[in-house]
Design an enzyme around this catalytic site. Structure first.
Site, PDB file in Angstrom:
ATOM      1  N   ARG A   1       1.349  14.019 -14.951  1.00  0.00           N
ATOM      2  CA  ARG A   1       0.360  13.570 -14.097  1.00  0.00           C
ATOM      3  C   ARG A   1       1.875  14.821 -12.508  1.00  0.00           C
ATOM      4  NH1 ARG A   1      -0.886   8.083 -12.122  1.00  0.00           N
ATOM      5  NH2 ARG A   1       0.683   7.998 -11.789  1.00  0.00           N
TER       6      ARG A   1
ATOM      7  N   LYS B   1      -0.716   0.830  -2.963  1.00  0.00           N
ATOM      8  CA  LYS B   1      -1.417   0.991  -2.841  1.00  0.00           C
ATOM      9  C   LYS B   1      -3.453   1.136  -3.004  1.00  0.00           C
ATOM     10  CE  LYS B   1      -1.654   2.859  -7.434  1.00  0.00           C
ATOM     11  NZ  LYS B   1      -1.975   3.757  -8.899  1.00  0.00           N
TER      12      LYS B   1
ATOM     13  N   TYR C   1     -37.189  -1.293  -6.452  1.00  0.00           N
ATOM     14  CA  TYR C   1     -36.726   0.804  -6.315  1.00  0.00           C
ATOM     15  C   TYR C   1     -37.786   1.105  -7.659  1.00  0.00           C
ATOM     16  CZ  TYR C   1     -34.802   1.718  -2.009  1.00  0.00           C
ATOM     17  OH  TYR C   1     -34.770   1.398  -0.495  1.00  0.00           O
TER      18      TYR C   1
ATOM     19  N   MET D   1     -28.301  -0.425  -0.848  1.00  0.00           N
ATOM     20  CA  MET D   1     -27.599  -0.485  -0.438  1.00  0.00           C
ATOM     21  C   MET D   1     -26.902  -1.446   0.039  1.00  0.00           C
ATOM     22  SD  MET D   1     -26.677   2.408   2.021  1.00  0.00           S
ATOM     23  CE  MET D   1     -26.323   3.682   1.195  1.00  0.00           C
TER      24      MET D   1
HETATM   25  C1  LIG Z   1      -0.354   2.857  -9.051  1.00  0.00           C
HETATM   26  C2  LIG Z   1       0.841   2.893 -10.032  1.00  0.00           C
HETATM   27  C3  LIG Z   1       1.559   1.695 -10.219  1.00  0.00           C
HETATM   28  C4  LIG Z   1       1.120   0.289 -10.739  1.00  0.00           C
HETATM   29  O1  LIG Z   1       0.508  -0.026 -11.206  1.00  0.00           O
HETATM   30  P1  LIG Z   1      -0.397  -0.970 -12.289  1.00  0.00           P
HETATM   31  O2  LIG Z   1      -1.268  -0.881 -13.694  1.00  0.00           O
HETATM   32  O3  LIG Z   1      -1.255  -1.697 -11.654  1.00  0.00           O
HETATM   33  O4  LIG Z   1       0.564  -2.833 -12.134  1.00  0.00           O
HETATM   34  C5  LIG Z   1       2.905   1.469 -11.024  1.00  0.00           C
HETATM   35  N1  LIG Z   1       3.030   3.081 -10.725  1.00  0.00           N
HETATM   36  C6  LIG Z   1       2.784   3.887 -10.725  1.00  0.00           C
HETATM   37  C7  LIG Z   1       3.621   5.549 -10.366  1.00  0.00           C
HETATM   38  C8  LIG Z   1       1.749   4.108  -9.795  1.00  0.00           C
HETATM   39  O5  LIG Z   1       0.613   4.970  -9.549  1.00  0.00           O
END
Ligand SMILES: *Cc1c(COP(=O)(O)O)cnc(C)c1O
Length: 390
Positions: free
Chosen positions: A134, A36, A259, A307
């Site tokens: 969650r 992700k 700045y 920036m």
């Molecule tokens: C992001 C995520 C992971 C991976 O987490 P890490 O700590 O980077 O290994 C695993 N399971 C779920 C559901 C996640 O959202």
């Protein structure tokens, strides 16, 4: 290179990290590699292939669009969406052979309906909430009954069931694990079988070998980020973030820098300007705490970050010249600031720093220590590669 500021992504290290994880967990536990957030800033399309060729079994993402991006390049790899997809978008999930996380009966019914309509059997992983609060079916008997009904739907394959650790403390980790196990046991007794039961992220997969079940979901450790507490693993940071000195100048004691002249030179100084700013993902609150490495020595960030540029103090580093390499994040072995150190400095975590890189910062992929591919989303296709003679 058309830009001096870039991210170096070492694919051999990525491959090595995956192999280390595989070696640790053995052949029987599946690896759902979490790619992700553009593979934590490493570039998911390129990294996915390396990961799958070196021991990954599944790709895991957070959103439908991340899944579609990967599906566009890899028709064959199994992809799991760990997050929510709205009922109206579930059609895209099914049409693209993507595995979906579900946590209510309505989602299951909709997928079953789509399965019937499209002549397919969409795969789902049931999310079970053991405490994180969650997503997930709440931990209770009613949920178990609902999941039993879902498992009987004819156009749906319940391939997995999973939960997620809050990593609150050791006792709570055990409680969460047994909550999942208890629910799974009840389901199995009712004839529901899941090919993949999983709960471990990176930290849990290393610290709690007994919790690995059929699958682990490592993210951070793929990219060499260590946060576990009990055990160790021989993995290495995959990214170096580098640039080159754009300009060197001498200023007088009392001169202001950047700045608001918020920084005032405490002595006569030599400054190097580097073409990196917060729009490249280098945090603005590195002000007063940031350090970069030039000629193997540390130089402090001085003045408010802009920036697109910032200034560093090179008064005590001899012979710094325009074009010299500057390491923003790198290895300890080169006296560079690691992601771990950088995260401490600016009060965030390693993952957030990895996710901050932006489109403007090209990625140079290395194989065998040599550039193998350059990704610069700003340029027309192929232009960067031509410039580099790749
Ligand atoms: C992001 C995520 C992971 C991976 O987490 P890490 O700590 O980077 O290994 C695993 N399971 C779920 C559901 C996640 O959202």
């Amino acid at each position: 290179m058309l830009r001096d500021t870039y991210i170096e992504v070492d694919l051999d290290r990525l491959a090595d990290n995956v192999e280390q994880i595989r070696k640790r967990i053995g052949p029987d536990v599946a690896i759902a590699a979490v790619v992700k957030a553009d593979a934590y800033g490493h570039g998911s399309k390129t990294c996915a292939q390396t990961i799958m060729e070196h021991g990954g079994d599944y790709l895991a993402v957070a959103t439908l669009t991340e899944a579609l991006e990967l599906r566009g390049t890899y028709p064959q790899y199994p992809i799991l969406i760990m997050g929510y997809t709205s009922n109206e978008n579930l059609r895209y999930v099914v049409e693209n052979h993507i595995t979906q996380c579900i946590f209510n009966e309505e989602q299951a019914l909709r997928l079953n309906e789509l399965g019937q309509e499209l002549g397919m059997k969409p795969k789902v992983h049931i999310k079970y909430d053991t405490g994180f609060h969650r997503l997930g079916f709440p931990d209770c008997d009613e949920s178990v009954e609902t999941i039993k009904r879902i498992a009987k739907l004819p156009f749906l394959e319940c391939e997995g069931i999973f939960s997620h650790f809050a990593l609150a403390n050791d006792e709570e980790n055990h409680r969460q694990f047994y909550a999942l196990q208890t629910a799974v046991k009840k389901l199995e007794e009712a004839g529901c079988h899941f090919r993949y039961r999983h709960i471990c992220d990176s930290i849990a997969a290393i610290d709690y070998p007994e919790f690995r079940l059929d699958m682990i979901r490592p993210g951070a450790i793929l990219y060499g980020m260590k946060s576990f507490r009990k055990n160790d693993l021989d993995i290495h940071q995959v990214i170096r973030f580098v640039t080159k000195v754009a300009y060197v100048q001498d200023i007088k004691k009392g001169d202001g820098v950047s700045y608001n002249y918020k920084y005032k030179a405490p002595r006569d100084m030599r400054l190097a300007t580097i073409p990196v700013g917060y729009a490249d993902g280098y945090p603005r609150n590195m002000y007063e705490v940031g350090e970069v490495t030039i000629h193997g020595q540390r130089a402090k960030v001085v003045g408010v970050l802009c920036m697109d540029q910032c200034m560093v103090d090179v008064t005590d580093i001899p012979d710094v010249r325009e074009g010299d390499e500057v390491i923003l994040y790198g290895d300890e072995s080169e006296n560079a600031v690691t992601f771990a150190e950088a995260a401490l400095k600016c009060g965030t975590n390693k993952n957030e720093l990895l996710c901050r890189f932006t489109r403007r910062t090209p990625k140079v992929y290395l194989k065998g220590g040599k550039p193998f591919k350059i990704l610069n989303p700003l340029l027309p296709d192929g232009m960067e590669e031509k410039e580099c003679g790749l």
